[in-house]
Design an enzyme around this catalytic site. Structure first.
Site, mmCIF file in Angstrom:
data_model
loop_
_atom_site.group_PDB
_atom_site.id
_atom_site.type_symbol
_atom_site.label_atom_id
_atom_site.label_comp_id
_atom_site.label_asym_id
_atom_site.label_seq_id
_atom_site.Cartn_x
_atom_site.Cartn_y
_atom_site.Cartn_z
ATOM 1 N N LYS A 89 0.837 -1.211 0.000
ATOM 2 C CA LYS A 89 0.000 0.000 0.000
ATOM 3 C C LYS A 89 0.869 1.258 0.000
ATOM 4 C CE LYS A 89 -4.425 0.642 1.750
ATOM 5 N NZ LYS A 89 -5.219 0.528 0.527
HETATM 6 N N1 PMP Z 1 -6.109 -3.865 -3.647
HETATM 7 C C1 PMP Z 1 -5.742 -2.565 -3.592
HETATM 8 C C2 PMP Z 1 -4.775 -2.058 -4.603
HETATM 9 C C3 PMP Z 1 -6.275 -1.743 -2.596
HETATM 10 O O1 PMP Z 1 -5.933 -0.452 -2.533
HETATM 11 C C4 PMP Z 1 -7.204 -2.274 -1.666
HETATM 12 C C5 PMP Z 1 -7.803 -1.385 -0.622
HETATM 13 N N2 PMP Z 1 -7.036 -1.346 0.532
HETATM 14 C C6 PMP Z 1 -7.525 -3.636 -1.749
HETATM 15 C C7 PMP Z 1 -6.961 -4.407 -2.763
HETATM 16 C C8 PMP Z 1 -8.403 -4.283 -0.732
HETATM 17 O O2 PMP Z 1 -7.714 -4.427 0.477
HETATM 18 P P1 PMP Z 1 -8.480 -4.372 1.881
HETATM 19 O O3 PMP Z 1 -9.510 -5.426 1.830
HETATM 20 O O4 PMP Z 1 -7.443 -4.620 2.901
HETATM 21 O O5 PMP Z 1 -9.069 -3.014 1.974
#
Ligand code: PMP
Length: 308
Positions: A161
């Site tokens: 992230k």
């Molecule tokens: N992929 C990306 C690139 C994201 O930014 C997110 C959002 N955080 C997700 C997948 C989903 O992750 P999460 O379920 O932890 O929010």
């Protein structure tokens, strides 16, 4: 659809809780110039009986944020427990009346123009804003395969992230919307499915739930992991494996998962209707179960919620 922010009154920056108007950074900040930050996004949900709000999987989100710090060799701004307490304190102080989203950033706060992460200063910032649906989960989403390739782990670590990596997401989402889709499906360099612009992706074929592997340059989504756990408990067979683009076209069901997206079903991919164009039974079951869990209606998963 885009999410404009009207943040709650208190934020955290430079070691203090301050009114949101004071939570600003200079244009000289390294992270502003180069995207040198890692971030977390956590949801809070109003309980079904309105007695409390529940922060969803806070420990897992902190762990992922700190894994990202480790990947970037950024120092942890606070020990895990202190960050958790701070997040809870900030939520309490903001007295959210609706579902909300907590954005944490660990950012390169140096005034320095060398693109570098070594010998730099870092800071932690946190703000909170009300968040309903990031994607419209009531109707099926029209997804379009992006002409942009997902940044691979060896370019900008996929599981981190990293803020700068979201240029890739933004280009994919921009293109999707310009082309009349709601959201993108981003492929890797070999043409395999990775995820949406900011969501993981699942499909269903012949009763089997399928999602790309963690080595397919995806973010290790907390919601993805939750869906996998729920599916196992519901005895839905699951395969975590490489997925081809054309496999999406012939899927019986498909949906995105994410903190923002929650469980958002897909009705078409590249103008090919998914299944019969209605929400499929497995997606529906997982969506219902997910919302029962986050609203605190399902005591089996109460450890996923930190009640405030
Ligand atoms: N992929 C990306 C690139 C994201 O930014 C997110 C959002 N955080 C997700 C997948 C989903 O992750 P999460 O379920 O932890 O929010």
């Amino acid at each position: 659809m885009s999410t404009s922010i009207n943040a709650l009154p208190y934020a955290y920056i430079r070691g203090k809780i301050v009114p949101i108007e004071q939570a600003t950074v200079s244009i000289m900040t390294h992270a502003f110039n180069y995207g040198t930050a890692v971030f977390g996004g956590i949801r809070g949900y109003t309980a079904h009986d309105k007695s409390s709000v529940g922060i969803f999987r806070i420990d897992d989100h902190i762990k992922r944020l700190y894994d990202a710090c480790k990947i970037m060799r950024m120092p942890k701004p606070l020990p895990e427990k202190e960050l958790k307490n701070l997040l809870i304190e900030l939520v309490k102080k903001n007295k959210p009346k609706t579902d909300f989203y907590v954005r944490t950033n660990v950012y390169n706060s140096s005034y320095n123009v060398t693109p570098n992460l070594h010998n730099m200063e870092f800071d932690l910032s946190i703000y909170i804003f009300p968040l309903g649906e990031y994607l419209d989960i009531s109707k099926g989403l029209r997804a379009g395969v992006s002409s942009w390739t997902r940044v691979s782990d060896n370019m900008i670590p996929s599981r981190s992230k990293a803020s700068g990596g979201y240029i890739n997401s933004s280009l994919a989402r921009q293109e999707a919307e310009l082309n009349g889709f709601d959201e993108a499906v981003v492929l890797d360099r070999d043409g395999h499915v990775t995820e949406g612009s900011s969501e993981n992706i699942f499909l269903v074929r012949d009763g089997i739930l399928i999602t790309p592997t963690l080595s397919n340059d995806i973010l290790e989504g907390v919601t993805r992991r939750s869906i996998i756990e729920l599916a196992k408990d519901l005895e839905i067979p699951i395969e975590v494996r490489t997925v081809d683009r054309s496999e999406l076209y012939v899927a019986d069901e498909a949906f995105y998962s994410g903190t923002g997206a929650q469980v958002a079903w897909i009705s078409s991919v590249d103008h090919r209707t998914i299944g019969d164009g209605k929400i499929g039974p497995i997606t529906k079951k997982l969506q219902e179960t997910f919302f029962n869990v986050v609203r605190g209606k399902d005591s089996k998963y109460s450890s996923w919620l930190t009640r405030v």
